[in-house]
Write an enzyme that holds these catalytic residues in place. Sequence first.
Site, PDB file in Angstrom:
ATOM      1  N   CYS A  28       0.847  -1.189   0.000  1.00 16.17           N
ATOM      2  CA  CYS A  28       0.000   0.000   0.000  1.00 16.17           C
ATOM      3  C   CYS A  28       0.882   1.237   0.000  1.00 16.17           C
ATOM      4  O   CYS A  28       2.107   1.153   0.120  1.00 16.17           O
ATOM      5  CB  CYS A  28      -0.947   0.016   1.203  1.00 16.17           C
ATOM      6  SG  CYS A  28      -0.107   0.192   2.784  1.00 16.17           S
ATOM      7  N   ASP A 461      10.059  29.362 -31.579  1.00 13.95           N
ATOM      8  CA  ASP A 461      11.253  29.679 -32.362  1.00 13.95           C
ATOM      9  C   ASP A 461      10.925  29.439 -33.834  1.00 13.95           C
ATOM     10  O   ASP A 461      10.216  28.493 -34.175  1.00 13.95           O
ATOM     11  CB  ASP A 461      12.408  28.784 -31.912  1.00 13.95           C
ATOM     12  CG  ASP A 461      13.644  28.993 -32.752  1.00 13.95           C
ATOM     13  OD1 ASP A 461      14.156  30.116 -32.762  1.00 13.95           O
ATOM     14  OD2 ASP A 461      14.069  28.029 -33.426  1.00 13.95           O
TER      15      ASP A 461
END
Length: 763
Positions: A28, A461
């Site tokens: 768990c 760009d």
Amino acid sequence: MTSTGISTEKTPTAAPHEVELTIGGMTCASCAARVEKKLNRMDGVFATVNYATEKAKVAYAEGVGVDDLIATVVKTGYTAEEPPPPVAVAEAVDAEREAADPELAGLRQRLVVSVLLAAPVVLMSMVPALQFDNWRWLALTLASPVVVWGGLPFHRAAFTNARHGAATMDTLVSVGTLAAYGWSLWALFWGDAGRPAMPGMDDGMGIRESFSFTASRTGGTSEIYLEVAAGVIGFLLLGRYLEARAKRRSGAALRALMELGAKDVSVLRGGREVRVPVGELAIGDRFVVRPGEKIATDGIVVEGVSAVDASMLTGESIPVDVSAGDAVTGATVNAGGRLVVEATRVGADTQLARMARLVEDAQNGKAEVQRLADRISGIFVPVVLLIALGTFGAWIGITGDTVAAFTAAVAVLIIACPCALGLATPTALMVGTGRGAQLGILIKGPEVLESTRRVDTIVLDKTGTVTTGRMTLQEVYVAEGTDEKQVLRLAGALEHASEHPVARAVAAGAEERVGALPEAESFENVPGKGVRGRVEGHEVAVGRLTDGLSGPLPEELAHAKAEAESGGRTAVVVAWDGRARGVLTVADAVKESSAEAVRELRALGLTPVLLTGDNRAVAEAVAKAVGIDQVIAEVLPEEKVDAVRRLQGEGRTVAMVGDGVNDAAALATADLGLAMGTGTDAAIEASDLTLVRGDLRVAADAIRLSRKTLATIKGNLMWAFGYNVAALPLAAAGLLNPMIAGAAMAFSSVFVVTNSLRLRTFR
């Protein structure tokens, strides 16, 4: 950045070495939190432990060894080992499957046997018509193997944790089911439950006895809870099995990516083909790839012409034509002719291995919201134990009903499970990043997801991102009475002898349009003006300036040249025999998909900005072509960072897409950096997201997928928190019987994992 039980002052920057450990025995999220806490208590160690992937990523300083880390995990009650070296990626996947399949089969066997035995116990307890004299003793016979053998994984883990002074979800399950079983044994052997029924009594045939977990009780020890003990373990084993299967499916995309590579290869040695394992390939080796075969590793084609299907790596469905001199990527498929390839990258340095590493690193990471869940899981179990004791005491104090008090306390123990909290983020991250890898999108870490949600401006760009990054021949203008094909033949032949990017674009474009080009003689480069030479008996000149190369430019050609240059294109004049005959325009072509990509980015609520070092005329022409309004032009590489910071200073959250070395600093400065995978290693390293395919539309896909993954994580956490917040008070109030509590707890974990699996359908 903090982690469970870690001081906020402790950061991974102090630890120069890194290792990834496979952790065994965790059941768990609180187990993961405990291992992480123990590792981080070591000097010079920073660790994050992921319950879903069952791995620990550990950074450690000089003086700490991997053996020390493993020893600490073992002392904590779990197992740890180093994964296989990255050169054996495919073999590691095979080993993982071989280990996982028996584990899943063993869990399935335990589940089937437990359910077959528990079902009659539950039915006899719930259905009066199935009850007979001494039915409780049969129930005990059937329930005992379920509690002892079926619940053994829970009991064993709880005992191991208790030895180390810790409590986990297994502690809650073990204590709850053993308490129910122990109560039943006491009632059968020392109480009234095991005695023959007296005349006039309910003798186990009535509703009161069959629904022993309800609030209608008479006290004493005639009540038994065998159906609770056996039923809860059956439900939890079912939940754990479904969870294990779903977790395995959530990592399927990464395993599929890692399995793409070829297993063996035909290497050319001594003039012969020798079949060897791909792990024996070395840089510089030449190997043969036949039609239909996978390319064994990254390399350069030295012989042959073919089409290569790279869809498994880039998501692009159209094969790419390759010939001598072209780069090819390992794991892609040769769809056409025979190729001979020279290896340039092998093993862990290949693009496939790097992609797998990036995806796995992202899956092992933790978002800040998951760290909060981990901290809660770490203290959740002790708090639940206290709540269970408090519930028992409150019921005794208020009602005096021991049976009701016991039932409510057991329900509290069983309903509370931190597993859903621990699985909420990593399972969604595993599926989301794996699906991204299939689509050519690499998400570097969970922190990236938060960034994609906040971004409102995207800086693009120009060169290599919005445009192809390669000069190509665009328009051809010719003087009156001149043949266009002759202009292309003579200009292409002369430019073929030059290495200038514009010359290469002219030569390639001419060859594409008119076929084979003639040879040029007496080639001469005229600095600042162009080139000249003799082609097919003509004195030919090609250049941007005509002075000294040809006579005056005719009016129609002068107009075409001026118009092209005002639009940001390069114009060259073609002349022969002393007269200007044509004008050729060359430009960095806009990618066909860029305009559509900009529209998609706008639809996501982002404002696109074009950023380039080119002159403003060129930049604005490109921006107009793709639909961008804001342009930042004529910036030096180092000024790109300043441009991003200026936008951030305006209150914007900025993403940037780039591909070059000169983009790396700006990518790192932006709130979210996206690197084109066709770009440089420096740009990819500085980014948060890598787009394997050089298509700007993938940037929109990446942001959509990241936002979808983040939304899934938040939905999972909301469910997990909400479940526990609502369920605990109901259990403490006696409104949930323990069996239903066990079913609900198992369902919560399964729900979180299956909800994450919906990301596999992302398009």
